[in-house]
Design a protein around this motif. Structure first.
Motif, PDB file in Angstrom:
ATOM      1  N   ALA A 160     -18.024   5.909  45.904  1.00  0.00           N
ATOM      2  CA  ALA A 160     -17.394   4.885  46.732  1.00  0.00           C
ATOM      3  C   ALA A 160     -15.915   4.796  46.410  1.00  0.00           C
ATOM      4  O   ALA A 160     -15.503   4.930  45.249  1.00  0.00           O
ATOM      5  CB  ALA A 160     -18.052   3.525  46.503  1.00  0.00           C
ATOM      6  N   LEU A 161     -15.130   4.575  47.449  1.00  0.00           N
ATOM      7  CA  LEU A 161     -13.699   4.342  47.287  1.00  0.00           C
ATOM      8  C   LEU A 161     -13.364   2.941  47.772  1.00  0.00           C
ATOM      9  O   LEU A 161     -13.822   2.508  48.831  1.00  0.00           O
ATOM     10  CB  LEU A 161     -12.888   5.355  48.101  1.00  0.00           C
ATOM     11  CG  LEU A 161     -13.018   6.833  47.739  1.00  0.00           C
ATOM     12  CD1 LEU A 161     -12.131   7.669  48.647  1.00  0.00           C
ATOM     13  CD2 LEU A 161     -12.680   7.060  46.282  1.00  0.00           C
ATOM     14  N   GLN A 162     -12.553   2.264  46.992  1.00  0.00           N
ATOM     15  CA  GLN A 162     -11.995   0.979  47.392  1.00  0.00           C
ATOM     16  C   GLN A 162     -10.480   1.132  47.375  1.00  0.00           C
ATOM     17  O   GLN A 162      -9.894   1.369  46.311  1.00  0.00           O
ATOM     18  CB  GLN A 162     -12.437  -0.131  46.434  1.00  0.00           C
ATOM     19  CG  GLN A 162     -11.844  -1.492  46.765  1.00  0.00           C
ATOM     20  CD  GLN A 162     -12.368  -2.582  45.857  1.00  0.00           C
ATOM     21  OE1 GLN A 162     -13.490  -3.038  46.019  1.00  0.00           O
ATOM     22  NE2 GLN A 162     -11.565  -3.004  44.888  1.00  0.00           N
ATOM     23  N   VAL A 163      -9.880   1.035  48.546  1.00  0.00           N
ATOM     24  CA  VAL A 163      -8.437   1.254  48.675  1.00  0.00           C
ATOM     25  C   VAL A 163      -7.786  -0.067  49.055  1.00  0.00           C
ATOM     26  O   VAL A 163      -8.000  -0.591  50.148  1.00  0.00           O
ATOM     27  CB  VAL A 163      -8.127   2.334  49.729  1.00  0.00           C
ATOM     28  CG1 VAL A 163      -6.632   2.613  49.759  1.00  0.00           C
ATOM     29  CG2 VAL A 163      -8.900   3.610  49.432  1.00  0.00           C
ATOM     30  N   LYS A 164      -6.988  -0.612  48.149  1.00  0.00           N
ATOM     31  CA  LYS A 164      -6.306  -1.880  48.366  1.00  0.00           C
ATOM     32  C   LYS A 164      -4.828  -1.627  48.606  1.00  0.00           C
ATOM     33  O   LYS A 164      -4.177  -0.918  47.825  1.00  0.00           O
ATOM     34  CB  LYS A 164      -6.482  -2.797  47.162  1.00  0.00           C
ATOM     35  CG  LYS A 164      -5.774  -4.146  47.311  1.00  0.00           C
ATOM     36  CD  LYS A 164      -5.956  -5.021  46.080  1.00  0.00           C
ATOM     37  CE  LYS A 164      -5.212  -6.349  46.232  1.00  0.00           C
ATOM     38  NZ  LYS A 164      -5.366  -7.196  45.019  1.00  0.00           N
ATOM     39  N   ALA A 165      -4.294  -2.195  49.665  1.00  0.00           N
ATOM     40  CA  ALA A 165      -2.884  -2.017  49.997  1.00  0.00           C
ATOM     41  C   ALA A 165      -2.023  -2.969  49.179  1.00  0.00           C
ATOM     42  O   ALA A 165      -2.216  -4.187  49.222  1.00  0.00           O
ATOM     43  CB  ALA A 165      -2.662  -2.251  51.482  1.00  0.00           C
ATOM     44  N   LEU A 166      -1.077  -2.419  48.434  1.00  0.00           N
ATOM     45  CA  LEU A 166      -0.092  -3.224  47.723  1.00  0.00           C
ATOM     46  C   LEU A 166       1.089  -3.550  48.631  1.00  0.00           C
ATOM     47  O   LEU A 166       1.822  -4.517  48.387  1.00  0.00           O
ATOM     48  CB  LEU A 166       0.386  -2.479  46.477  1.00  0.00           C
ATOM     49  CG  LEU A 166      -0.728  -2.041  45.511  1.00  0.00           C
ATOM     50  CD1 LEU A 166      -0.140  -1.260  44.350  1.00  0.00           C
ATOM     51  CD2 LEU A 166      -1.508  -3.250  45.006  1.00  0.00           C
TER      52      LEU A 166
END
Length: 233
Positions: free
Chosen positions: A215-221
């Motif tokens: 699983a990938l969790q990509v959070k935008a900074l």
């Protein structure tokens, strides 16, 4: 395994009209540790000056995907196909048994693209080309398949390989999720903006090589635009 590959660590070349950075070995850049990632063979980050481009040249047995980041690219080939692909949209050329094409920036400003090559599952098939617009709103906050050879991606441009190319746009603070088979290989590049991938900071135009993850969790900074390839071994 998640390995960040900083933009300034990439290979590349400056030809004047073309400024290229190579995530994997390509042309004059050769790194035995970066020969590809699964079936993904090439990921080039190209800036093409106005009124210049690649004159007619041949390809065979490769799936070539062009993601336009800024500007537009105009394609012509020996099959009679021609078209203009604009920022945010995608074109796919299945080189198959052989195709000769040109790619020019006929715009008034620099065009910036990602060019992605993926090894096909079969060789020698008839060549083809296609392009398609993908409204930015459809991939807001989520990954959407832009080109795919996998089941369930009927709206994507077709690929002749067990892989998919996905796009997403995230506003600062938003998070997108993607489920992976841990046997597969994924490679992610933010076209714009900094993000965290499973907690690891990744800046614009860095590469992220991913394997043995489910699983990938990509959070935008920051506001971000992402391109992700999910490919077979």
């Amino acid at each position: 395994m998640i390995e960040r590959r900083p933009f300034n660590s990439l290979g590349g070349a400056d030809h004047g009209w073309l400024k290229a950075k190579h995530h994997f070995s390509f042309a004059g850049y050769n790194d035995g540790k970066r020969m590809g990632w699964g079936a993904l063979r090439v990921w080039n980050d190209d800036s093409i000056a106005s009124q210049t481009g690649f004159p007619p040249h041949p390809h065979a047995d490769m799936e070539i995907i062009t993601y336009v980041r800024e500007g537009a690219i105009t394609h012509r080939d020996n099959l009679g196909n021609q078209g203009r692909t604009v920022a945010g949209d995608v074109q796919v050329m299945s080189a198959g048994s052989g195709i000769t094409h040109s790619e020019y920036n006929l715009e008034s400003d620099t065009t910036r693209i990602f060019q992605i090559w993926i090894i096909p599952d079969e060789r020698g098939r008839a060549p083809s080309w296609g392009t398609k617009p993908f409204p930015a709103g459809e991939r807001s906050g989520q990954f959407v398949a832009l080109a795919s050879g996998m089941e369930g991606d009927a709206d994507a441009l077709p690929l002749r390989t067990n892989a998919r190319v996905l796009g997403a746009t995230l506003k600062a603070g938003e998070t997108a999720h993607y489920t992976l088979d841990k046997r597969r290989y994924a490679y992610l590049v933010p076209a714009k903006g900094a993000v965290e991938v499973n907690g690891i900071r990744v800046d614009a135009r860095d590469g992220v090589a991913i394997h043995d993850e489910t699983a990938l969790q990509v959070k935008a900074l920051e506001d971000a635009e992402l391109v992700l390839v999910d490919s077979s071994p």
